[in-house]
Structures are given as C-alpha cells and as structure tokens.
Design an enzyme around this catalytic site. Structure first.
Site: not given
Length: 284
Positions: A32, A51, A99, A147, A179, A204
């Site tokens: 995301y 990114r 799955r 991310k 972070e 990140l």
C-alpha cells in the site's frame, strides 16, 4: 457518500466488494501507499510511486498500472470526493485464488483499490501539543522496509500505547529505536544534532523522512544517520516523528519522561514549518 476505485471502476463505497479469496484478505499479500493531499493537490506523488514500485518488486509483483494511470485515478477521486486536505490510500494485492500458500500464476489479475480520507494535516492539534509515546519491543518481521499491508503488530503497538494513555509507540530492537508504529523517529541532541536511524531492512524508507533530511541540511543543521538508544531519547533536547499524513509531529513525552522541557521544541517547530512552506511552494 465517498466514491472509491476498485479494479477499473469508480463505485460508491458501500458497493465496493472484494472476494473472500483475495490474497490481501487471507495472507496480507499486498502493498500500500498513502499520499497526502493539500489544497486538492497530491504531495510528493512521484516519490510514493517509486516506493510502490520498489515494494512490489521486493515481493515479486509488478505495478498494476503505469504512474500516469495511477495519477489519473488519484486526481479523479480527489475531484469526485471534493477532497481539499487529507490522503489518498492505494492498495495492490496479488489477486484472488483458492487458498494456497504458493503464489498464483502471473496472469492472475491483481486487486487495486484506492480511496480518499479527509484529515487535518496542516492545522493539526497533535502538531501543536506534541505526542506522548511509549516504547515497545520491535517484534515485526525482518523486512520492515517493504510497505506491506500486514500491519498487525503496528496495530498492537498502537493499542498498547492507547492502554497506557499515550498517542503512539516507538519500536525498539537490540537496544535501539527502529521507528514508530507508522512513522520515522528522530531526536535532537543537546548540542543540536538531528539524529535518525539510517535506512536498512529494519525500517520503512519514509517519503517525508527523505525530504526532511534535505531540508535539515539546507537549514545548516548537523545530521547524524545512526541508531539511537532509549537513553539517548530520554536525554534529548527534542524529538519528533515524520510521516506523509502528519508531516512533522513533535514528541514531548516518552515512557512517562518529558523530552526537553515537555513541549514542542524550536528545531522541530522550525522543520515542520519548513516542510509546510515547501508544500505550499509545490502547489501554488
């Protein structure tokens, strides 16, 4: 009623449906990005797209559309939802299959979702009063530079902070702060150096972080990219966090200990204003 984007269509939010077999739902198998919007304009969009491309590549996925196509969707949603200030959230998953831990075939359509969210970014109460934080062990996986949508431990850290009456948490591994739960961490030492951890797989590569490092150097401040300990943070003159939806927020208390004099510090306030000034220069 918000309009959202889902797999090629603009639909009312209540009509946006994703399969229960989507790998984002089953495995957190997705990436995301969140881009700030000020005065109806996207902030640092190229950096977010760079990114996004990197994160997708790290887990073997490709861009769902080119940058121009994604930009058109962002602008369409901003206009359709009359968003002046806030964010656009983008999520790409590996798509839908029965799955199976193994990835589906490469011709499986990805799932692409975008939506807007109004938020006060510039005139934020948290920017004025500062954040209170706790420290918690960093128990995330070893690829925090990606991310990914798998944010369970970040949610847990925020809940731990809430339970202690704090706003957020800093994550600590091997004695050093990595972070925040959803932001990059900085301190200002007593002799005026701005310290933040160097980029690695442990954290990140924040878009706001990268811009702010340039502003720090332009402002003539001494920058040190290195790990810092909790003890250094407790003794710091100032502390702050950066993210795309906060820009720069002061930290005034950590683990019940006042940082500096317990109020937003002058260097932090100056850097926040520098960042806001830059944003205004970009959009006007």
């Amino acid at each position: 009623m918000r309009t959202v984007y889902l797999n090629g269509d603009y639909v009312a939010e209540q009509d946006a449906k994703v399969s229960i077999f989507d790998r984002g739902f089953m495995f957190g198998d997705g990436i995301y990005e969140v881009t700030a919007v000020i005065d109806g304009q996207l902030i640092d969009f190229p950096g977010h797209m760079q990114r996004l491309r990197r994160s997708l590549g790290e887990i073997g996925m490709t861009m769902p559309l080119d940058e121009d196509g994604l930009a058109r969707i962002h602008h369409h949603l901003i206009e359709d939802n009359a968003l002046r200030e806030g964010l656009v959230y983008l999520q790409v998953t590996r798509g839908t299959q029965d799955r199976n831990f193994l990835y589906p075939s490469t011709d499986t359509p990805q799932t692409l979702v975008l939506y807007t969210q109004a938020k006060a970014v510039i005139d934020s109460p948290l920017a004025k009063r500062g954040l209170t934080l706790i420290s918690v062990p960093d128990l995330r996986w070893q690829r925090s530079d990606i991310k990914t949508t798998q944010l369970l431990y970040a949610c847990m850290a925020k809940e731990m902070a809430k339970a202690e009456g704090a706003d957020d948490a800093w994550l600590v591994r091997d004695g050093a702060v990595t972070e925040g739960s959803s932001n990059n961490a900085f301190i200002v030492t007593r002799d005026g150096a701005v310290v933040t951890r160097e980029l690695s797989r442990a954290l990140l590569p924040g878009i706001t972080r990268g811009v702010l490092l340039d502003l720090i150097e332009r402002d003539g401040l001494r920058l040190e990219e290195r790990p810092f300990t909790l003890e250094e943070a407790y003794a710091a003159a100032e502390a702050f966090v950066t993210s795309s939806t906060s820009f720069v927020y002061p930290v005034v208390n950590l683990d019940g200990r006042a940082i500096g004099n317990g109020s937003p510090g002058p260097i932090t306030q100056r850097l926040r204003q520098r960042y806001i000034d830059r944003v205004h220069d970009l959009i006007h």
